[in-house]
Design a protein around this motif. Sequence first.
Motif, short mmCIF file in Angstrom:
data_model
loop_
_atom_site.label_atom_id
_atom_site.label_comp_id
_atom_site.label_asym_id
_atom_site.label_seq_id
_atom_site.Cartn_x
_atom_site.Cartn_y
_atom_site.Cartn_z
N ARG A 1 51.20 89.28 73.27
CA ARG A 1 50.01 90.07 72.92
C ARG A 1 48.78 89.53 73.64
NH1 ARG A 1 49.38 89.16 67.51
NH2 ARG A 1 47.51 88.00 68.00
N GLY B 1 52.79 99.95 74.13
CA GLY B 1 53.67 98.89 74.60
C GLY B 1 54.43 99.27 75.85
N LYS C 1 55.74 86.58 70.26
CA LYS C 1 54.96 87.80 70.02
C LYS C 1 53.48 87.58 70.30
CE LYS C 1 56.69 91.40 67.05
NZ LYS C 1 58.10 91.32 67.49
N SER C 2 52.95 86.47 69.79
CA SER C 2 51.53 86.19 70.01
C SER C 2 51.26 85.98 71.50
CB SER C 2 51.12 84.93 69.25
OG SER C 2 51.25 85.13 67.87
#
Length: 61
Positions: free
Chosen positions: A36, A4, A32-33
């Motif tokens: 990512r 990260g 978050k998705s």
Amino acid sequence: MPRGDKSSYTDKQKRQAAHIEQSEKKSGKSEKSAERIAWATVNKQDGGGKKSSSHSKSSHH
């Protein structure tokens, strides 16, 4: 390098990831998705980090 850690990415890649993240959020993804997906996309396009950066033509392994 901790997972990260974005310090090995170019400004262009960071802007690109932020842009992708925005559009993923618009299409209903969670923060978050979206993040990512954004970084996965940048990694897929560029192979990740500065390894394939056009700035370092001199450092061939």
